[in-house]
Design a protein around this motif. Structure first.
Motif, PDB file in Angstrom:
ATOM      1  N   ALA A  45      57.940  -4.693 -14.500  1.00  0.00           N
ATOM      2  CA  ALA A  45      58.193  -3.048 -14.297  1.00  0.00           C
ATOM      3  C   ALA A  45      57.474  -2.521 -13.277  1.00  0.00           C
ATOM      4  CB  ALA A  45      57.911  -2.306 -15.829  1.00  0.00           C
ATOM      5  N   TYR A  46      56.518  -2.969 -12.790  1.00  0.00           N
ATOM      6  CA  TYR A  46      55.469  -2.410 -11.965  1.00  0.00           C
ATOM      7  C   TYR A  46      55.342  -3.128 -10.681  1.00  0.00           C
ATOM      8  CZ  TYR A  46      54.294   0.718 -15.570  1.00  0.00           C
ATOM      9  OH  TYR A  46      54.326   1.677 -16.590  1.00  0.00           O
ATOM     10  N   GLY A  47      55.609  -4.423 -10.584  1.00  0.00           N
ATOM     11  CA  GLY A  47      55.259  -5.424  -9.295  1.00  0.00           C
ATOM     12  C   GLY A  47      53.956  -6.203  -9.548  1.00  0.00           C
ATOM     13  N   GLY A  50      51.333  -3.708  -8.117  1.00  0.00           N
ATOM     14  CA  GLY A  50      51.687  -2.321  -8.714  1.00  0.00           C
ATOM     15  C   GLY A  50      51.115  -2.461 -10.288  1.00  0.00           C
ATOM     16  N   ASN A  51      51.157  -3.650 -10.703  1.00  0.00           N
ATOM     17  CA  ASN A  51      50.843  -3.991 -12.086  1.00  0.00           C
ATOM     18  C   ASN A  51      49.366  -3.818 -12.527  1.00  0.00           C
ATOM     19  OD1 ASN A  51      51.688  -4.825 -14.927  1.00  0.00           O
ATOM     20  ND2 ASN A  51      50.493  -6.503 -14.548  1.00  0.00           N
ATOM     21  N   LYS A  52      48.429  -3.853 -11.442  1.00  0.00           N
ATOM     22  CA  LYS A  52      47.097  -3.400 -11.630  1.00  0.00           C
ATOM     23  C   LYS A  52      46.944  -2.099 -12.198  1.00  0.00           C
ATOM     24  CE  LYS A  52      45.514  -6.627  -8.117  1.00  0.00           C
ATOM     25  NZ  LYS A  52      45.021  -7.042  -6.591  1.00  0.00           N
ATOM     26  N   ILE A  53      47.955  -1.181 -11.981  1.00  0.00           N
ATOM     27  CA  ILE A  53      47.697   0.407 -12.502  1.00  0.00           C
ATOM     28  C   ILE A  53      47.576   0.057 -14.135  1.00  0.00           C
ATOM     29  CG2 ILE A  53      48.879   2.646 -12.709  1.00  0.00           C
ATOM     30  CD1 ILE A  53      50.012   2.247 -10.050  1.00  0.00           C
ATOM     31  N   PRO A  54      48.318  -0.574 -14.736  1.00  0.00           N
ATOM     32  CA  PRO A  54      48.231  -0.547 -16.310  1.00  0.00           C
ATOM     33  C   PRO A  54      47.098  -1.587 -16.434  1.00  0.00           C
ATOM     34  CG  PRO A  54      50.401  -1.814 -15.345  1.00  0.00           C
ATOM     35  CD  PRO A  54      49.676  -0.923 -14.461  1.00  0.00           C
ATOM     36  N   LEU A 340      57.360 -12.571 -12.659  1.00  0.00           N
ATOM     37  CA  LEU A 340      55.951 -12.672 -13.502  1.00  0.00           C
ATOM     38  C   LEU A 340      54.898 -13.234 -12.917  1.00  0.00           C
ATOM     39  CD1 LEU A 340      57.691 -13.183 -16.967  1.00  0.00           C
ATOM     40  CD2 LEU A 340      57.570 -10.933 -15.638  1.00  0.00           C
ATOM     41  N   ASP A 341      55.107 -13.831 -11.626  1.00  0.00           N
ATOM     42  CA  ASP A 341      54.229 -14.714 -10.874  1.00  0.00           C
ATOM     43  C   ASP A 341      53.137 -13.778 -10.223  1.00  0.00           C
ATOM     44  OD1 ASP A 341      52.716 -16.140  -8.899  1.00  0.00           O
ATOM     45  OD2 ASP A 341      54.528 -17.628  -8.507  1.00  0.00           O
ATOM     46  N   TYR A 348      55.480  -4.518  -5.337  1.00  0.00           N
ATOM     47  CA  TYR A 348      55.683  -3.175  -5.826  1.00  0.00           C
ATOM     48  C   TYR A 348      57.086  -2.547  -6.540  1.00  0.00           C
ATOM     49  CZ  TYR A 348      51.117  -2.917  -3.245  1.00  0.00           C
ATOM     50  OH  TYR A 348      50.060  -3.261  -2.773  1.00  0.00           O
ATOM     51  N   ASN A 349      57.119  -2.307  -7.779  1.00  0.00           N
ATOM     52  CA  ASN A 349      58.166  -1.828  -8.108  1.00  0.00           C
ATOM     53  C   ASN A 349      58.142  -0.512  -8.173  1.00  0.00           C
ATOM     54  OD1 ASN A 349      60.392  -0.912  -9.702  1.00  0.00           O
ATOM     55  ND2 ASN A 349      60.472  -2.579 -11.312  1.00  0.00           N
ATOM     56  N   TRP A 350      58.628   0.530  -7.235  1.00  0.00           N
ATOM     57  CA  TRP A 350      58.331   1.709  -6.796  1.00  0.00           C
ATOM     58  C   TRP A 350      58.856   2.601  -7.932  1.00  0.00           C
ATOM     59  CZ3 TRP A 350      54.244   2.790  -4.269  1.00  0.00           C
ATOM     60  CH2 TRP A 350      53.771   1.930  -3.401  1.00  0.00           C
TER      61      TRP A 350
END
Length: 415
Positions: A45-47, A50-54, A340-341, A348-350
């Motif tokens: 969902a975030y890349g 980008g997944n570092k945000i959640p 998922l890797d 980034y999934n913008w």
């Protein structure tokens, strides 16, 4: 009850808020289907970057709840000291914090198996004692006063109460739900995973919150006090109050230690790798300094707790709405393992990232509390937590726009 609702409105808000565990139930079912934990799935969902945000929000969530547990344990000991004739003072508060914080840090040497066994037995004892205490509350409750409480406002009272319950329960637990689902036996029916997760969280929470509503009819100061455990202790026979608080405080210690270890893993997923010892010192300092502020400087546990839940609720409501929308809209055939890797080229999934930023910021714009005053927090949005719902609804709307944009782009490419 601080939202000035009737008894029946408060019970209904407890029930609806408890049903927020439908969200972890859904996430757990996805985790079982894919056999993957929450923050691995969240990379889709975030890349991968980008997944570092959640991930960061999850770390704040964990550290915040750690601090809440340490404050709770310290206040339980303060109330317990009343059994021995010591009134509440800075000395007893400081002594309680040293004892509880010290036990948490000392327990860090225990194995996870030992901690799990301790927590299991204390949970059984705590559960039985809770049923006994709820029975005492039911007998002592002022039912006439409860039934004749005037009704509060459904929009500015009922909905904010539901949102604060949801933020501290189902929405918060959604970040760990796929972790649980991933370890469920593959032969388990998805519906069983969903309902066990949902009811396993919702039923105990509703019972406890209903007990709190009943207690507020016995001790009307409960809703606004800075010392809720002292008020609760006053409503109980001293002998059972002492036993109950000892068990409650003991049950919090294994949770704190497990959270300490999980917080280190969470830091690693963000890209910060530290040793177990460094992590214990770092997180130990944080969760001692926060209680020091709340207990000695602010002195308002419930007020600070609501601010924390409000912040957490907005960030996590938008996160889980985007996570579930992404799963429904784009992962119906399952998750692509390449996404998922952690080293995936899909960094980034913008669509997900921008949706989260917009919905979270907007949620805060409609929120005000003791430390933040959003420019649009007026009218029905004043002095409540409706910003949580605003964030969730806008996140869903944003993801629908992302879905439409992708369909149009794909259609254009085809033509």
């Amino acid at each position: 009850m601080s939202y000035h609702m009737s008894f029946f409105q408060a019970i209904l808000a407890s029930l609806v808020g408890s049903l927020s565990f439908l969200i972890p139930g859904w996430v757990a079912m996805i985790g079982q289907r894919e056999g993957v934990t929450t923050f691995k799935l969240s990379r889709a969902a975030y890349g991968s970057q980008g997944n570092k945000i959640p991930n960061t929000i999850a770390w704040l969530n964990m550290v915040g709840w750690l601090a809440v547990n340490v404050i709770t344990g310290s206040l339980l000991l303060v109330s317990l000291f009343k059994f021995f004739g010591f009134t509440k003072s800075n000395v007893t508060v400081g002594f309680s914090l040293i004892i509880f914080g010290g036990l948490v840090l000392f327990s860090g040497v225990l194995s996870e198996k030992t901690l799990a066994n301790i927590q299991t037995w204390l949970s059984w004892v705590f559960g039985i004692l809770t049923i006994v205490i709820l029975g005492l509350f039911l007998v002592k409750a002022n039912w006439s006063a409860a039934i004749h409480l005037p009704s509060g406002h459904w929009v500015t009272g009922f909905l904010p109460a539901v949102s604060i319950v949801a933020a501290g329960s189902g929405i918060s637990w959604s970040m760990a739900a796929a972790d649980w689902g991933a370890y469920v036996k593959p032969t388990t029916k998805p519906a069983a995973t969903f309902w066990n997760t949902t009811l396993g969280g919702a039923v105990p929470l509703f019972i406890l919150m209903a007990g709190g509503v009943v207690l507020s009819t016995i001790e009307p100061t409960l809703a606004g006090t800075g010392d809720p455990f002292g008020v609760m202790y006053a409503a109980l026979p001293s002998w059972i109050g002492a036993i109950y608080f000892v068990v409650a405080a003991g049950g919090l210690i294994p949770q704190c230690i497990i959270s300490f270890r999980s917080a280190r893993i969470n830091l690693a997923t963000i890209g910060i790798n530290v040793s177990q010892r460094t992590s214990l010192i770092f997180h130990g300092a944080i969760v001692i300094l926060i209680p020091v502020y709340v207990l000695f400087i602010s002195g308002n546990f419930l007020g600070n707790f609501e601010i924390f839940l409000n912040f957490l609720g907005i960030c996590l409501a938008s996160w889980v709405a985007i996570f579930l929308c992404d799963s429904v809209m784009f992962r119906q055939r399952g998750y692509d393992i390449k996404l998922l890797d952690p080293n995936s080229q899909f960094k980034y999934n913008w669509g997900g990232i921008i949706s989260w930023i917009i919905s979270t910021i907007t949620g805060f714009l409609f929120t005000n509390n003791a430390i933040w005053n959003g420019p649009f927090a007026y009218g029905i949005f004043r002095n409540n937590s409706l910003g949580v719902f605003v964030a969730a609804v806008l996140a869903i709307g944003s993801m629908l726009i992302v879905k439409i944009a992708r369909i149009q782009r794909k259609s254009g490419v085809t033509r």
